[in-house]
Design an enzyme around this catalytic site. Structure first.
Site, short mmCIF file in Angstrom:
data_model
loop_
_atom_site.label_atom_id
_atom_site.label_comp_id
_atom_site.label_asym_id
_atom_site.label_seq_id
_atom_site.Cartn_x
_atom_site.Cartn_y
_atom_site.Cartn_z
CB CYS A 85 -1.07 0.33 0.79
SG CYS A 85 -2.44 1.29 0.78
CG HIS A 143 -4.18 -3.94 2.74
ND1 HIS A 143 -3.13 -3.21 3.59
CD2 HIS A 143 -4.65 -2.48 2.51
CE1 HIS A 143 -2.73 -2.24 3.51
NE2 HIS A 143 -3.81 -1.75 2.52
CD GLU A 203 -1.13 -6.12 4.06
OE1 GLU A 203 -1.23 -4.37 4.50
OE2 GLU A 203 -1.21 -6.78 3.20
#
Length: 234
Positions: free
Chosen positions: A91, A179, A181
């Protein structure tokens, strides 16, 4: 990968920890240490690590003059690029990487927040990290700024709203705007910490949290693949 491979993680804000990245590093025998900028921990001036991860946050490239730590992070990214040390930007981290490579970072047409489909480019089919990933999947998004693909880089993914969601530069540097993760707790933490932003954009945090159950397991498998292969390059 050296026996004592160590990764430096730069975390800007408490609600955006490394999540599945940490899991992948540990699964592949990499040690890691995190600099928590939100706790006023200093950003190192010299990159003494075998890999660099730069996480997300609500600030942007446009805040560089107001936030000196952003300049310090860009300096570390530049050190990693020069030394061909693996870099992973998530990001905001991807935006800083793109900026360090000379690409323009600018506001998107509107904020992209929540669960939206990612489509991989043809180049991703032969990319070392993404070649074993399904050509489309639903990922978590939370960004207002977007980047142009740096000169010499390869675009790897897009969404309906954003033309460039991921890129690779050389053999060692990757930027992911979305994202990958996230875990359920990370989604919950972001939606609660940034609730005012959701209200301002007319989005329902509870609905975003509820939708996580339909996507996080598949996303975790993709994250373990992508981040695991990145860890193997250290």
């Amino acid at each position: 990968m050296p026996d004592t491979a160590d990764v430096l993680i730069l975390q800007h804000v408490a609600p955006e920890p490394p999540g599945r990245i940490r899991h992948a590093l540990e699964a592949h025998g990499c040690s890691h240490h995190t600099v928590r900028i939100f706790r006023d921990e200093p950003v190192p001036k010299t990159l003494n690590a075998d890999g660099l991860v730069v996480m997300g946050g609500p600030m942007g490239v446009g805040d560089i003059d107001k936030r000196p730590h952003l300049k310090q992070k860009i300096a570390l990214i530049e050190q990693a690029l020069e030394a061909e040390i693996p870099v992973l930007g998530i990001c905001l981290g991807s935006q800083l990487l793109a900026h360090a490579l000379g690409a323009e970072v600018h506001p998107g047409s509107h904020k992209e927040i929540g669960w939206h489909e990612i489509t991989l480019t043809d180049a991703a089919a032969t990319d070392p990290l993404f070649q074993d990933v399904a050509p489309s999947f639903t990922a978590f998004h939370w960004h207002g700024d977007v980047f142009d693909v740096p000169e010499g880089a390869v675009s790897l993914a897009r969404s309906a709203q954003t033309g460039h969601q991921a890129f690779r530069y050389g053999e060692h540097a990757y930027g992911l705007l979305f994202h990958l993760e996230v875990t359920p707790s990370l989604v919950e933490g972001m939606t609660r910490a940034f609730a005012d932003e959701l209200t301002a954009t007319g989005l329902d945090g509870a609905a975003i949290r509820d939708a996580a159950s339909a996507h996080v397991d598949t996303l975790a498998e993709i994250a373990d693949t992508v981040f695991g292969k990145w860890a193997q390059r250290i």
